[in-house]
Enzyme design. Structure first.
Site, short mmCIF file in Angstrom:
data_model
loop_
_atom_site.label_atom_id
_atom_site.label_comp_id
_atom_site.label_asym_id
_atom_site.label_seq_id
_atom_site.Cartn_x
_atom_site.Cartn_y
_atom_site.Cartn_z
N TRP A 120 0.00 5.89 8.10
CA TRP A 120 0.87 4.76 7.78
C TRP A 120 2.25 5.20 8.23
O TRP A 120 2.85 6.11 7.67
CB TRP A 120 0.85 4.47 6.29
CG TRP A 120 1.59 3.22 5.93
CD1 TRP A 120 1.10 1.94 5.92
CD2 TRP A 120 2.97 3.11 5.52
NE1 TRP A 120 2.08 1.06 5.53
CE2 TRP A 120 3.24 1.75 5.28
CE3 TRP A 120 3.99 4.03 5.33
CZ2 TRP A 120 4.48 1.27 4.87
CZ3 TRP A 120 5.24 3.56 4.92
CH2 TRP A 120 5.46 2.20 4.69
N LYS B 186 -0.95 -11.73 -4.69
CA LYS B 186 -2.22 -11.60 -3.96
C LYS B 186 -2.17 -12.41 -2.67
O LYS B 186 -2.59 -11.96 -1.62
CB LYS B 186 -3.41 -12.07 -4.82
CG LYS B 186 -3.81 -11.18 -5.97
CD LYS B 186 -4.53 -9.89 -5.57
CE LYS B 186 -3.60 -8.75 -5.32
NZ LYS B 186 -3.16 -7.91 -6.39
N LYS C 57 -2.66 1.46 0.65
CA LYS C 57 -3.13 1.41 -0.72
C LYS C 57 -2.23 2.18 -1.68
O LYS C 57 -1.87 1.67 -2.73
CB LYS C 57 -4.57 1.95 -0.77
CG LYS C 57 -5.20 1.93 -2.15
CD LYS C 57 -5.51 0.52 -2.59
CE LYS C 57 -6.16 0.44 -3.93
NZ LYS C 57 -6.05 -0.91 -4.51
O1 M6R Z 1 -1.46 2.79 -7.38
P1 M6R Z 1 -0.46 1.97 -8.13
O2 M6R Z 1 -1.07 1.14 -9.18
O3 M6R Z 1 0.68 2.79 -8.65
O4 M6R Z 1 0.15 0.99 -7.05
C1 M6R Z 1 1.21 0.13 -7.36
C2 M6R Z 1 1.38 -0.92 -6.30
O5 M6R Z 1 1.69 -0.33 -5.07
C3 M6R Z 1 0.12 -1.78 -6.13
O6 M6R Z 1 -0.25 -2.39 -7.33
C4 M6R Z 1 0.36 -2.85 -5.07
O7 M6R Z 1 1.30 -3.78 -5.51
C5 M6R Z 1 -0.97 -3.51 -4.70
N1 M6R Z 1 -1.09 -3.57 -3.28
C6 M6R Z 1 -1.10 -4.87 -5.27
O8 M6R Z 1 -2.24 -5.54 -4.87
#
Ligand code: M6R
Length: 629
Positions: A87, A502, A624
């Protein structure tokens, strides 16, 4: 961000393992990169060591581009190698900037996850020394520095060279290196960036997370901050950056490779949406006794201390922050403890008020989100007790927190979080109930009733999933829609925010979530003929229901030309008159409703993105785990 795999094994290793097949570095690394591609997919590359030579292939774009390159121009068979899926941070996603970076006339290859903050000063010194750089990356600088340290100072000791180099780098990094003079060694280092060791029989592995080697072993070792690890086919040795030996904590991964497959669904996201009944069930399992008394075994904070907590700060980012917003309503209702929810990246750049009686709860699916990790560290420094709600065993945030409550949602591969969101809400609710039990805010019978209702949620989610076709048909019909708004109140507000996120993430549609009560303070100006608006309507049951207020909000937007789509509780006939369509969810307590109302919005986004022909699991520009600030 970035997926990292390392492998070293004896010839024939794997024949007695789960897949009973002799492993080569290339097979193991490609399989690992396939599993880790969700972490970054701008480019990919592999380097192997065979016959005293390092050979590498790397390619911009998704892993399939690298696979095509390998088919056209194969790498030699090898038992030692490293692989990377990127990335991009420093330097665009080009073949040249892809990892591995092979330096020192082909002697050394290195891959990296993170950002090296002092790369410019090292680069200037190396250039002055005559080193030529081929890429725009900070990674090539780390590779060149490692080679220089190896040649000038480490007397042919690759581990020592990695220790010395790591001491001189600032920022966040996981580094993996191979050297042509060390045919059965991979050396790695980590600071503020994830890395786990996988243990095999006559072979060992490294991965950004356990999915990097889950096809081959479920035995893993956690590494702590600022450590170097050297793996050979028969050993692993951990030290700090100064060469002092250290121990790693071994654990067994509690899911297998099959859990990380699509199970016949068109995307991981679809599969993970359908995993939600199980994710909620697993997160509830074993957390209470027959009398409904919560027994949170992983709670390592003294109950006496928890009784004194007078403020809770929830730290998280993205979807996890929305789970935190939902949890705030429940925790304040059940425990009467003031609860703030703060985006982790904002938190430490103001002067938050933290005392020893503040409990800081972080929510993170990955347990590696850098913004959240830094905020947790800051809170600890300020004297707070910290607790992690996390889905990833062995990850950094729970390891550095005083206590942990694992969500048992299983591996979440799609970049857009779904099942982790519901599991986080459930875990935060368990924490809220546990605090209420400890502090006597609720009678045991009340807690037992809430737990019983939580126990019915998996079957109710299944009912929503069984009716998926209604909202999926709408999503297909709306594939050319330009803008969608989401409204909700109370716990429906963070659900609206999540519905909008989303859609932005995977369908690239302009979408906003609003508190329905805020409409008349501005957002209603956005409403024009044909504007699509989803409204999350609270249950009409109960004395304090906001139902009638939200129904008025529906009327207000509809009167101005909006197309209104309503998520409402079964039996709510009143909304029918104001909605183009109603999507019914089963009855539950108001505070538990987000565990159901979120699901149609997830289904909508996934179906709409698929109808547009987009890659649902790997949306553009995202990764991710956001392991850089
Ligand atoms: O792994 P984490 O829960 O800390 O990640 C936090 C956010 O980066 C994550 O929830 C992000 O917003 C997702 N892509 C949402 O779908």
């Amino acid at each position: 961000m970035c997926g990292i795999v390392g492998y070293v094994g004896h010839a024939g290793a794997g024949q007695t393992g789960p897949d009973s097949k002799a492993h080569t570095a290339l097979d193991v690394i490609l399989e690992g990169l396939r599993r880790l591609e969700y972490r970054g997919y701008d480019s990919a590359g592999i380097a192997v060591l065979a016959d005293g030579r390092i050979d590498s292939r790397k390619k911009a774009g998704k892993l399939t581009n690298l696979e095509q390159e390998l088919a056209a121009d194969p790498l030699p068979s090898s038992q030692t190698g490293i692989g990377h899926t990127r990335w991009a941070t420093h330097g665009g996603p080009t073949d040249r900037n892809a990892h591995p970076h092979v330096v020192d006339g082909g002697n050394l290859a290195l891959i990296h996850n993170g950002i090296i903050e002092n790369f410019a000063e090292h680069k200037a010194a190396l250039v002055a020394d005559g080193v030529e750089f081929l890429s725009e990356t900070d990674t090539e600088v780390a590779a060149a520095l490692l080679a220089k340290v190896y040649n000038d100072e480490a007397e042919g000791d690759l581990t020592r060279a990695m220790q010395l180099t790591s001491q001189r780098l600032e920022g966040a990094f996981t580094l993996l290196a191979i050297h042509k003079d060390h045919p059965d060694v991979v050396v790695a280092s980590r600071r503020n960036s994830p890395l786990v060791v996988g243990l095999g029989d006559g072979e060992n592995f490294l991965g950004s997370d356990v999915s990097g080697f889950i096809d081959f072993t479920r035995r893993a070792v956690e590494l702590a901050q600022d450590q170097v690890v050297t793996i050979t086919p028969d050993s692993f040795a951990i030290t700090d950056f100064f060469g002092n030996p250290a121990e790693g904590k071994e654990f067994t991964v509690d899911w297998d490779a099959a859990a990380a497959e699509k199970d016949g669904y068109p995307s991981f996201m679809q599969k993970e949406i359908h995993d939600q009944p199980e994710a909620v069930l697993q997160t509830l399992l074993g957390r209470s006794d027959i009398d409904g008394r919560l027994t949170l075994d992983e709670m390592r904070i003294d109950p006496e201390e928890l009784k004194k907590v007078d403020k809770i700060i929830v730290l998280a980012c993205g979807t996890s922050a929305y789970a935190g917003h939902v949890a705030k309503y429940a925790i304040e209702t059940w425990c009467r403890i003031p609860t703030e929810v703060e985006l982790a990246h904002e938190f430490r750049y103001r002067e938050p008020i933290i005392t020893p009686t503040t409990l800081v709860v972080s929510l993170s699916q990955s347990g590696e989100t850098m913004d959240t990790l830094m905020a947790v560290r800051y809170a600890k420094e300020q004297g707070a007790r910290t607790m992690a709600i996390c889905n990833t065993n062995g990850s950094t945030i729970p390891r550095e927190s005083d206590a942990v409550l694992y969500t048992h949602a299983g591996p979440e591969i799609a970049v857009a979080s779904t099942k982790a969101f519901l599991a986080q809400i459930v875990a935060a609710y368990l924490l809220g109930l546990y605090l209420a039990q400890l502090r006597g805010n609720k009678f045991q019978g009340e807690i037992k009733d809430i737990l019983a209702d939580l126990g019915k949620i998996p079957a109710k989610i299944q009912t929503v999933l069984d009716n998926a076709e209604q909202i999926q048909a709408l999503a297909r019909e709306m594939k050319d829609t330009q803008s969608v708004l989401f409204l909700g109140r109370h716990v429906g507000f963070p659900v609206a925010l999540e519905g909008a996120l989303k859609l932005k993430e995977i369908a690239y549609i302009h979408a906003e979530g609003f508190a329905a009560g805020e409409l008349k303070h501005g957002p209603i100006a956005l409403i024009e003929e044909g504007q699509v608006v989803f409204i999350v309507v609270p249950s009409p049951r109960g004395r304090d229901s906001l139902h009638s207020k939200v129904v008025s909000n529906i009327q207000e937007v509809r009167a101005r030309g909006a197309r209104t789509f309503v998520i409402a509780e079964e039996g709510d006939e009143a909304v029918k008159a104001y909605a183009e369509q109603v999507f019914y969810i089963p009855e539950t307590q108001p505070l538990l409703a987000p565990l159901l109302t979120t699901v149609p919005l997830q289904l909508f986004a996934a179906e709409l993105a698929a109808a547009k022909g987009y890659d649902v699991d790997q949306p553009r520009n995202l990764a991710k785990s956001v392991t850089v600030e």
